[in-house]
Scaffold this active site. Structure first.
Site, short mmCIF file in Angstrom:
data_model
loop_
_atom_site.label_atom_id
_atom_site.label_comp_id
_atom_site.label_asym_id
_atom_site.label_seq_id
_atom_site.Cartn_x
_atom_site.Cartn_y
_atom_site.Cartn_z
N HIS A 425 8.67 -26.53 92.59
CA HIS A 425 8.91 -27.81 92.90
C HIS A 425 8.39 -29.27 91.51
CE1 HIS A 425 3.97 -28.28 92.39
NE2 HIS A 425 4.10 -26.83 92.50
N CYS A 444 1.41 -22.09 92.89
CA CYS A 444 2.13 -22.39 93.05
C CYS A 444 3.62 -22.46 91.51
CB CYS A 444 3.64 -23.73 94.01
SG CYS A 444 3.24 -23.10 95.67
#
Length: 524
Positions: A425, A444
């Protein structure tokens, strides 16, 4: 007689000179290999007795039974003229197995050496000699092509799928094309062969004595161009030994020549691109050549765990955690490369693979329960306006952050559904991408060039243009888009990499995994 002459010549060459025995540049396509029409049958009931005499090879008994059943219990390494030349080539490869980064020594090495060095013409080949050579082949295949047991690799935090091929069938492939013994991209990824070149280079440095320890003078925090110091002379010598400088002038002044060498070193090793010599840089330079060799060996082992199928399509995304980099490959070439931020020590980014299936523009961040308990609720207890100040809201008993420039996921996320709940992301915290160490996330992978990655992925999709992507990213309303073709994503852990010339890059072992793997590889 032609076999006897061949074997004697080969043996003398090996005894007199290691390099003459290597054959690494010789074209092997014309050598003698197994031919069924000239094969000799043997009694299959005698195979079991071999493993009683050579129990250290018993792990290969199923493969050996399968091999000879496939060949109707005919000799493979001998024909009516004696030992075939391909057996000699394989013996040579096993003798050089350390060049493959393998630390294990083959069992019964003395008996195998005698088999080749004292080979004589025989009307009837010896079955146990035949089975020794087959065991030697499976030892080579296991250690060079397959690596340690998958259970042990998982214990080091590696969850990328490992596929074990049939080395019984692979022997037939090698017989058809013996040159594959030198290099086979269908079995080992290109990085393996690049690291192998680097291993040779660093072992040559080790033979010459390696490099000394650099000492930073007391009270000096950094050195810049124009400064003079004995530390600078030590750095210059160190860069010369490793090949980052073409000569060692011995000067103690930080001149342009040293700056160029230092810049190349920093770029290759993903260090902070300033013009300074700092204590952190000295620490990196002071890692011994022996430890660098161990790092190369460890990462050659990791190469054995990756299926070469991942490159077949030519389009894939590869994240390397220790280098804090992601690469997007298209048509087999790097289309985009970007810095990334990965999980911190307590929230390690998992090594695994997935299939990117959709993108989300202007995403909500559905905050994990663990973060709500550890960070959000304590924040709310101190500040009643905590949620509003952070653009958050309750949603069906959970907390989520609304889309926008300050959203922790940034303006786009790249989804490849997985049980680890990990994805790529964007991020509003752009300053973190400039840091040398970038393990800050909750697990992440934050991508610095997220917008560019979205543009590159959707480049051939007629539904999208860069302008439409920008609009979707800033719409303030979540919008998902399914990719027409899924893209493989691989998150891996390599603390050493190398280019085609064998120039090795070394990265910090951010999750302290190298020592565990090294202990497995060097335990013997």
């Amino acid at each position: 007689m032609k076999k006897v002459i061949s074997i004697i010549a080969f043996s003398l060459a090996c005894l007199l000179s290691v390099t003459s025995c290597k054959k690494k540049d010789k074209d092997l396509s014309g050598i003698d290999v197994h031919a069924e029409e000239n094969a000799i049958h043997f009694d299959s009931t005698k195979i079991a007795g071999f493993f009683s005499k050579y129990p250290d090879f018993k792990e290969f008994q199923p493969e050996i039974n399968e091999l000879y059943k496939k060949h109707d219990y005919h000799y493979i390494w001998y024909d009516r003229d004696g030992l075939i030349e391909f057996a000699e080539v394989l013996f040579d490869k096993v003798n050089q197995i350390k060049s493959e980064g393998v630390q294990n020594q083959i069992p019964y090495k003395g008996q195998i050496n005698d088999l080749f060095y004292e080979a004589k013409e025989k009307s009837d080949p010896d079955l146990y000699s035949e089975l020794l050579i087959s065991s030697m082949y499976f030892f080579y295949a296991k250690n060079v092509l397959h690596g340690i047991d998958p259970k042990e690799s998982r214990e080091t935090g590696w969850y990328l799928p490992r596929e074990k091929g049939s080395y019984v069938s692979y022997l037939d492939t090698l017989m058809k094309d013996p040159n594959l013994l030198k290099k086979d991209d269908s079995e080992l990824m290109p990085l393996y062969y690049n690291l192998k070149k680097g291993l040779q280079h660093y072992r040559e440095i080790e033979k010459k004595g390696g490099w000394g320890t650099i000492e930073m003078e007391a009270g000096v925090k950094s050195l810049k161009p124009g400064d003079s110091s004995k530390t600078i002379a030590q750095v210059r010598k160190r860069l010369f030994v490793s090949g980052d400088l073409s000569k060692d002038s011995g000067k103690s002044q930080f001149d342009e020549e040293l700056l160029q060498g230092l810049t190349g070193y920093k770029k290759r090793n993903a260090r902070e691109m300033d013009n300074l010599i700092t204590p952190d840089l000295i620490k990196h330079l002071n890692v011994s050549v022996q430890d660098r060799i161990k790092s190369i060996v460890v990462n050659m082992e990791r190469c054995r765990w990756i299926s070469t199928d991942y490159t077949k399509d030519g389009e894939y995304i590869a994240v390397n955690i220790p280098s804090y980099r992601v690469r997007y490959f298209k048509d087999g070439k790097v289309k985009l490369e970007s810095n990334v931020v990965v999980g911190k020590e307590m929230n390690k980014t998992v090594v695994f693979s997935g299939q990117m299936s959709y993108l989300v523009f202007s995403p909500y961040w559905n905050i994990p329960k663990s973060i709500i308990e550890k960070e959000i609720k304590p924040g709310m207890a101190k500040d009643k306006n905590y949620l509003a100040n952070h653009n958050m809201e309750w949603n069906n008993g959970k907390v989520r952050q609304k889309p926008g420039d300050k959203n922790s996921l940034g303006l786009v996320k790249f989804m490849f559904p997985n049980s680890n709940n990990i994805y790529l992301h964007d991020s509003p915290a752009k300053s973190l991408f400039n840091k040398e160490s970038r393990a800050f996330s909750h697990g992440c992978v934050r991508v610095e060039k997220a917008r560019d990655l979205a543009v590159a992925i959707l480049e051939d999709d007629k539904n999208w243009t860069p302008q439409k992507i920008d609009k979707a990213m800033h719409a303030g309303k979540e919008n998902s888009y399914a990719l027409k073709k899924k893209i493989p994503v691989y998150i891996a852990y390599f603390t050493a990499s190398a280019d085609e010339e064998g120039n090795v890059s070394f990265f910090d072992d951010v999750y302290n995994r190298d020592s565990r793997l090294a202990s497995l590889l060097y335990k013997q």
